[in-house]
Design an enzyme around this catalytic site. Structure first.
Site, PDB file in Angstrom:
ATOM      1  N   HIS A 123       1.187  -1.274   0.028  1.00 44.41           N
ATOM      2  CA  HIS A 123      -0.166  -0.017   0.098  1.00 44.41           C
ATOM      3  C   HIS A 123       0.854   1.146  -0.058  1.00 44.41           C
ATOM      4  O   HIS A 123       1.971   1.248   0.685  1.00 44.41           O
ATOM      5  CB  HIS A 123      -1.021  -0.268   0.970  1.00 44.41           C
ATOM      6  N   GLU A 182      -5.269   1.869   1.838  1.00 44.19           N
ATOM      7  CA  GLU A 182      -5.445   0.766   2.852  1.00 44.19           C
ATOM      8  C   GLU A 182      -5.687   1.062   4.349  1.00 44.19           C
ATOM      9  O   GLU A 182      -5.958   0.318   5.186  1.00 44.19           O
ATOM     10  CB  GLU A 182      -3.898   0.220   2.638  1.00 44.19           C
ATOM     11  N   ASP A 200       4.438  -4.978   3.793  1.00 42.07           N
ATOM     12  CA  ASP A 200       3.861  -3.802   4.635  1.00 42.07           C
ATOM     13  C   ASP A 200       4.548  -3.622   5.756  1.00 42.07           C
ATOM     14  O   ASP A 200       4.464  -4.398   6.771  1.00 42.07           O
ATOM     15  CB  ASP A 200       2.365  -4.221   4.754  1.00 42.07           C
TER      16      ASP A 200
END
Length: 440
Positions: free
Chosen positions: A126, A172, A201
């Site tokens: 993201h 996100e 992430d």
């Protein structure tokens, strides 16, 4: 990474329909002619280049109100920055638009030409931050690392067996909005073509851990093999389970995996002992805060994880598409081997095999250890018979990653088989990374 797994309705989604999903505006640049001798060896991803991308994302946030959040100018500038680099590198890029909280959001999808379109290896991160900060670790780190890996694919003019796709997700932090939108608007036939989705992430946390998703055994083992080669123990990722963009793919039945270096959970003493850093302190004290800047990155973790990403993509996308012959029983759970201590075991339960085991039973052993001359390794049959595989050989060499052939023809095949490992000298430590039996 988002703070909680809120399930938010995607209101007012609007866009054109293109290819396999909605809301897309395509752009592409012609790649250079592929080199037939292009190397398939995973490259060393330059941490200097990854950090330059983070510096650029920091500048974007600084120039746009201090963040790169959904619906803010900093996010759109971040998407444009990444897209321009990919277009110039020969990717076919698609900007997918959606609407959330009355603001336009964007996903960026980048496809590398070639490879089997029915087998897609997809990697994503993201790109948005929270509104309170620039989001350099969360999640500039993952976004910058997959960007540099994508550029490395282009520099190598890689000709993969499978098709390679990258993605940068929007919103996100508001509930996995962008990745949900992508998955929900992808035709079932297109979802079925994704052989694996890899999620990254937060991979540069300042007080880092080395966590591997355990959702898909093949993807998990690929990452564990990389870290075993470095002699670095890993743990199963639990802090972010369901809290990042792999979740919509997993819910849709797509195999998923990924890496994580930790967020606001506290590093334990045991974790500090094996990874370094500070026990009793969060993996990232600046998680979702204004101090999540370029100063909030551990270069070593960022470097290792970026290289691990390239290792996984090269191995998963360029490897053979023919499944191994035989029936495989495998245990990939880590088992710590105590220093100069009691024996430990990893076990697999064999079933569905008629009669006795073969005379050429393949025993796959992957042990991470800093002095294999300390180790005694045995295969234990279901009736307790012992087959020695390794007896304090190899001296100061690191790690055992080997397949042994055992004549087990006197043993009944079905039952619980064990790999037994004992460290019989002091100082060095390690763990069983995986154990498998392959019946022809």
């Amino acid at each position: 990474m988002k703070l909680s797994a809120r399930l938010s309705a995607l209101a007012g989604a609007s866009a054109l329909v293109l290819g396999a999903f909605a809301g897309a505006v395509p752009a592409s640049a012609a790649p250079a002619a592929p080199d037939s001798a292009a190397a398939v060896t995973p490259p060393d991803i330059s941490v200097t280049n990854v950090k330059q991308h983070l510096t650029d994302l920091q500048s974007i946030a600084t120039n746009n109100g201090g963040n790169r959040a959904h619906g803010r100018t900093g996010y759109k500038a971040s998407i444009d920055f990444v897209k321009a680099k990919l277009d110039a590198a020969g990717y076919t890029t698609t900007l997918q638009q959606f609407t959330y909280n009355s603001a336009t959001g964007y996903n960026l999808i980048a496809d590398w030409p070639g490879g089997d379109p029915n087998q897609v290896v997809m990697s994503g991160s993201h790109l948005d931050s929270v509104t309170s900060g620039p989001g350099i670790n969360d999640n500039g780190s993952g976004s910058a690392a997959i960007l540099e890996t994508a550029l490395a694919v282009s520099r190598a003019q890689l000709q993969p067996t499978k098709h390679i796709r990258f993605a940068w997700w929007g919103a996100e932090e508001l509930g996995l909005v962008g990745s949900k939108y992508y998955v929900n608007n992808l035709a079932a036939t297109e979802r079925a073509k994704i052989s694996g989705y890899l999620n990254f992430d937060m991979i540069g946390s300042p007080n880092p851990g080395y966590f591997v998703y355990d959702d898909d055994p093949t993807i998990e083992q690929t990452f564990k093999n990389y870290y075993a080669g470095l002699g670095i123990p890993t743990e199963i990722e639990t802090e972010g389970d369901g809290r990042s963009d792999h979740a919509p793919f997993k819910s849709a039945g797509v195999p998923v995996g990924g890496l994580f270096s930790g967020a606001d959970y506290t590093k334990t003493s045991a974790q500090a002992q094996k990874w370094g850093g500070t026990a009793g302190q969060a993996f990232d004290r600046c998680y979702h805060s204004s101090c999540d800047t370029t100063a909030n990155i551990n270069d070593t973790a960022l470097d290792r994880n970026a290289d691990a990403i390239a290792y996984a993509i090269w191995n998963l996308a360029t490897g053979t598409t023919t499944p191994p012959t035989g029936k495989v029983f495998e245990n990939t759970a880590d088992v710590s081997v105590p220093d100069n201590g009691a024996a430990v075991t990893s076990s697999v339960t064999v079933s569905g095999i008629t009669g006795n085991a073969p005379s050429n039973l393949a025993v796959g052993v992957n042990i991470v250890h800093t002095y294999i001359g300390d180790l005694v390794v045995d295969l234990i049959a279901p009736d307790g018979s012992v087959y020695n595989l390794h007896n304090r050989a190899g001296g100061s060499a690191d790690n055992i990653n080997q397949t042994y052939t055992v004549n087990a023809s006197t043993e009944v095949a079905n039952g619980v088989w064990k790999l037994r490992v004992q460290d019989k000298a002091s100082i060095d430590t390690g763990y069983i990374n995986s154990f498998k039996l392959t019946f022809p």
